[in-house]
Design an enzyme around this catalytic site. Structure first.
Site, PDB file in Angstrom:
ATOM      1  N   GLU A 166      -6.605  -7.860  -0.757  1.00 47.39           N
ATOM      2  CA  GLU A 166      -6.923  -7.895   0.679  1.00 47.39           C
ATOM      3  C   GLU A 166      -8.367  -7.480   0.890  1.00 47.39           C
ATOM      4  OE1 GLU A 166      -4.717  -5.496   3.392  1.00 47.39           O
ATOM      5  OE2 GLU A 166      -2.793  -6.033   2.512  1.00 47.39           O
ATOM      6  N   GLU A 218       0.811  -1.222   0.000  1.00 46.68           N
ATOM      7  CA  GLU A 218       0.000   0.000   0.000  1.00 46.68           C
ATOM      8  C   GLU A 218       0.844   1.273   0.000  1.00 46.68           C
ATOM      9  OE1 GLU A 218      -2.744  -0.410   3.293  1.00 46.68           O
ATOM     10  OE2 GLU A 218      -4.030  -1.699   2.094  1.00 46.68           O
TER      11      GLU A 218
HETATM   12  C1  GLA Z   1      -4.232  -2.749   4.955  1.00 50.17           C
HETATM   13  C2  GLA Z   1      -2.859  -3.347   5.126  1.00 50.17           C
HETATM   14  C3  GLA Z   1      -2.830  -4.522   6.037  1.00 50.17           C
HETATM   15  C4  GLA Z   1      -3.691  -4.277   7.247  1.00 50.17           C
HETATM   16  C5  GLA Z   1      -5.081  -3.952   6.806  1.00 50.17           C
HETATM   17  C6  GLA Z   1      -6.013  -3.715   7.952  1.00 50.17           C
HETATM   18  O1  GLA Z   1      -4.915  -3.257   3.923  1.00 50.17           O
HETATM   19  O2  GLA Z   1      -2.252  -3.700   3.901  1.00 50.17           O
HETATM   20  O3  GLA Z   1      -1.489  -4.722   6.406  1.00 50.17           O
HETATM   21  O4  GLA Z   1      -3.171  -3.217   7.981  1.00 50.17           O
HETATM   22  O5  GLA Z   1      -5.057  -2.761   6.053  1.00 50.17           O
HETATM   23  O6  GLA Z   1      -7.297  -3.456   7.502  1.00 50.17           O
END
Ligand code: GLA
Length: 694
Positions: free
Chosen positions: A309, A151
């Site tokens: 995710e 991210e």
């Molecule tokens: C993001 C991050 C993860 C985690 C999630 C929690 O997507 O990539 O590492 O922190 O948020 O929702």
């Protein structure tokens, strides 16, 4: 390139953090993954301090064993580079690589994402660990995909960032006179006489310069992209046949232009955590998936994309977590798959005992595998297996909605006549068509427009001359265009176009807006004409006709009797202008009437209100996904064989047999294989490269 390498089914799995667990747990993990039919896990995403415990000293032994175990268990690996979270030794050795906020505060080690993307020490340490991983695992049979970083979203105001920003500005503007002109620096004595006088837009006394802020957002996106491509290029050199990606995080605070980034990733991958619950979450899911699919058109890896995710259960909503009710995890996963995702991945595999996200949900929760969530995870694995064939199908949408990260950034800038939430404007257009059952794509700057019959441009604040000309040609050739307020107002630097709004689009729309009349919070204005009872809110304008005809007028207030919505025929197309925020029903009425005029039908005209229909197709076959968002069962007339029947128990698979209707229970999903291709109007344009053979 086949990607993710070696996968023949839809991807299913998530972030796996074995470094957080004693080795004894790993075999258990792999056994549970087999039970759930997990076939892909992201490994090592935050493991830098365990992989490189001291500068240049690597400990790969544990990762060797993890990768071997996963391979033996038939689970493939998206191997992450752990560069989103530098280890403590790194931050101590290189304090200049810690980020500085706009207020001038240098942050300390202790969380994650605490690095300056422009710091040379950070960039070279990131390349070193990525290179060490690539060399070590280049031939490992489990390696399916490189998952670079996590991210990308950092911004920094330190001296390294300021120097990098100046280099970027020189490249963009060439000379100082051009920059001074682009930023209108004669305003408030901001004229720059030397490049060294320019810094990042730090905290200042009052309103900052909007051109300065906009260019900084562009710089942040490009600088993070360079940090990504550094690693990608290195990985491609070592493992040319392994695709490379990074997972996008969505949100208004993210300084990244994902449409542009998508030309640099082999697989568009998004993380999605709806901020709303109830029907709002279903809409957000559809919107995120439509965005991802649209960005993926730009990817050299082809049009597929992946939900990298999502949360299996508890999600953060306004300071408290919200539990996903039974069935929602599968419904949201399938909503992504319906819109083109090559699978459904989760954060995270196993819920940790400690750490900041110890209460974040996981496929294996704190309660262990004897739990509702793990049982739903096992059922979802079986469902995704059953749906492998849909991976060949592409989604085609007849309507495009404009998406422009730079207009979003400019509308977050200082000194605007109203705080306009760009995402809310885009969502309103998407929602109106989503509710009407009509599929939409997002259209990014620079894309050819011919594949869409109708285009909606919500609040497209920045418009270049080239884009205005492209739109003009597309409308003249038969396109149906809808433009909403605050579009076309500024050029690419954010400078207001003179002579009347909407600036660059005035001639095409056949109007000239003389004045803005922002409305007070909660104020609504009754509108005349169709549909009865329509209102406008938030915004209104003095619209003068210059070739266009009025369609809806203001019925009260200082603008009573003047046009609110106009229509201008240009060549064989029409350009509409909407000068106020129409209420939901009126917006839906307007967009669906236009769609009907353009010969555009809903995806499944027989689906009742509240039942969402999405189709994936190849030239030979199509698959229809039906999602019942209401609280009552619905019978939907269909034709095909049932692949997934939500009336059966979790994981209980339907027996494919021809049916003429399906009963979709409340909150349920049905998936059908249809006998022949969808009607031509629905199918849209089939690019040969839209069709993937796995
Ligand atoms: C993001 C991050 C993860 C985690 C999630 C929690 O997507 O990539 O590492 O922190 O948020 O929702």
């Amino acid at each position: 390139m086949r990607w993710p390498r070696g996968l023949t089914r839809l991807c299913y799995g998530g972030d796996y953090n074995p470094e957080q667990w004693p080795e004894a747990v790993w075999a258990d993990d792999v056994e549970l993954m087999r039970r759930a039919r997990v076939n892909l896990v992201t490994v090592g995403v935050f493991a830098w301090s365990r992989l490189e415990p001291a500068a240049g000293a690597y400990d790969f032994g544990w990762l060797d064993r993890v990768l071997d175990l996963l391979h033996d268990g038939g689970v493939r690996v998206a191997l992450a580079t752990p560069t989103a979270s530098p280890p403590p030794w790194f931050s101590l050795a290189h304090p200049d690589a810690l980020p500085v906020t706009a207020d001038g505060v240098r942050l300390h080690h202790g969380s994650r994402d605490t690095y300056c993307p422009s710091a040379p020490a950070y960039r070279s340490a990131a390349l070193r660990i990525a290179g060490a991983l690539a060399t070590r695992y280049r031939d490992h049979p489990a390696l399916a995909l490189w998952h670079v970083h996590n991210e990308y979203s950092a911004a920094c105001h330190c001296a390294h960032s300021a120097a990098a920003f100046r280099r970027w500005l020189r490249h963009r503007h060439g000379d100082l006179a051009t920059l001074n002109d682009a930023w209108d620096t004669s305003f408030w004595s901001q004229h720059y006489g030397d490049w060294e006088q320019i810094g990042t837009p730090r905290a200042t006394r009052y309103l900052a310069n909007p051109g300065h802020e906009l260019d900084f957002r562009r710089f942040c996106s490009d600088e993070l992209l360079a940090a990504y491509t550094d690693q990608r290029d290195l990985l491609r050199t070592v493992t040319p046949d392994v695709p490379v990606t990074t997972n996008y995080v969505l949100g208004g605070w993210v300084p990244v232009d994902h449409a542009r980034w998508s030309a640099e990733v082999d697989l568009v991958a998004i993380d999605h955590y709806p901020s709303q619950v109830g029907i709002g979450a279903e809409e957000q899911t559809a919107l995120a998936a439509d965005l991802a699919r649209s960005w993926a058109r730009r990817s050299p890896g082809g049009p597929g994309w992946l939900l990298m995710e999502s949360a299996p259960n508890l999600i953060y909503t306004a300071g408290r977590m919200h539990t996903k009710e039974p069935g929602r995890m599968a419904r949201h996963s399938l909503a992504h798959v319906a819109r083109g995702s090559r699978g459904a991945m989760f954060f995270q595999w196993r819920a940790p005992r400690g750490g900041a996200e110890r209460f974040h949900s996981a496929l294996v929760p704190h309660a262990g595998p004897d739990s509702r969530i793990f049982r739903e995870a096992v059922a979802l694995g079986a469902t995704l297996d059953q749906l492998s064939e849909v991976d060949e199908g592409a989604v085609h949408a007849p309507i495009g909605i404009g998406w422009d990260a730079e207009s979003w950034w400019a509308l977050q800038g200082p000194g605007l006549p109203a705080e306009l939430d760009y995402l809310a404007e885009v969502s309103a257009a998407h929602r109106a068509l989503w509710q009407a059952g009509i599929g939409t794509d997002f259209v990014s700057p620079g894309e050819p427009l011919a594949r869409w019959k109708m285009l909606v441009l919500p609040a497209r604040y920045l418009v270049t001359d080239a884009f205005a000309a492209q739109l003009g040609e597309w409308v003249a050739a038969g396109g149906q265009l809808v433009v909403t307020y605050l579009s076309g107002v500024a050029d690419e630097h954010g400078r207001v176009r003179l002579g009347g709004y909407p600036g660059a689009l005035r001639d095409l729309l056949g109007i000239r807006v003389e004045e803005f009349w922002p409305l007070a919070e909660g104020e609504t204005l009754t509108l005349s004409s169709q549909p009865p009872g329509a209102t406008g809110s938030f915004w209104s304008e003095t619209v003068r006709l210059a070739g266009a005809e009025p369609v809806i007028g203001y019925a009260e207030g200082p603008l009573a009797g003047q046009p609110a919505v106009t229509r201008h025929r240009v060549g064989s197309g029409t350009a509409w202008y909407v000068s106020t925020r129409l209420d939901e029903a009126a917006y839906r009425w307007l967009l669906t009437s236009m769609a009907a005029t353009a010969g555009i039908e809903p995806t499944c005209p027989a689906a009742p209100d509240g039942v969402e229909a999405v189709r994936r197709s190849t030239p030979d076959t199509s698959w229809l996904f039906l999602f019942n968002h209401t609280d009552r069962p619905h019978r939907v007339p269909v034709s095909g064989t049932v692949l997934i029947d939500a009336n059966r128990g979790p994981g209980e698979l339907a027996h494919p047999q021809p049916v003429s209707e399906v009963l979709v229970p409340p909150g349920g999903v049905a998936v059908l294989r249809e006998p022949s291709p969808a009607p031509a109007a629905e199918r849209g344009v089939h690019d040969p490269q839209d069709i993937r053979h796995v």
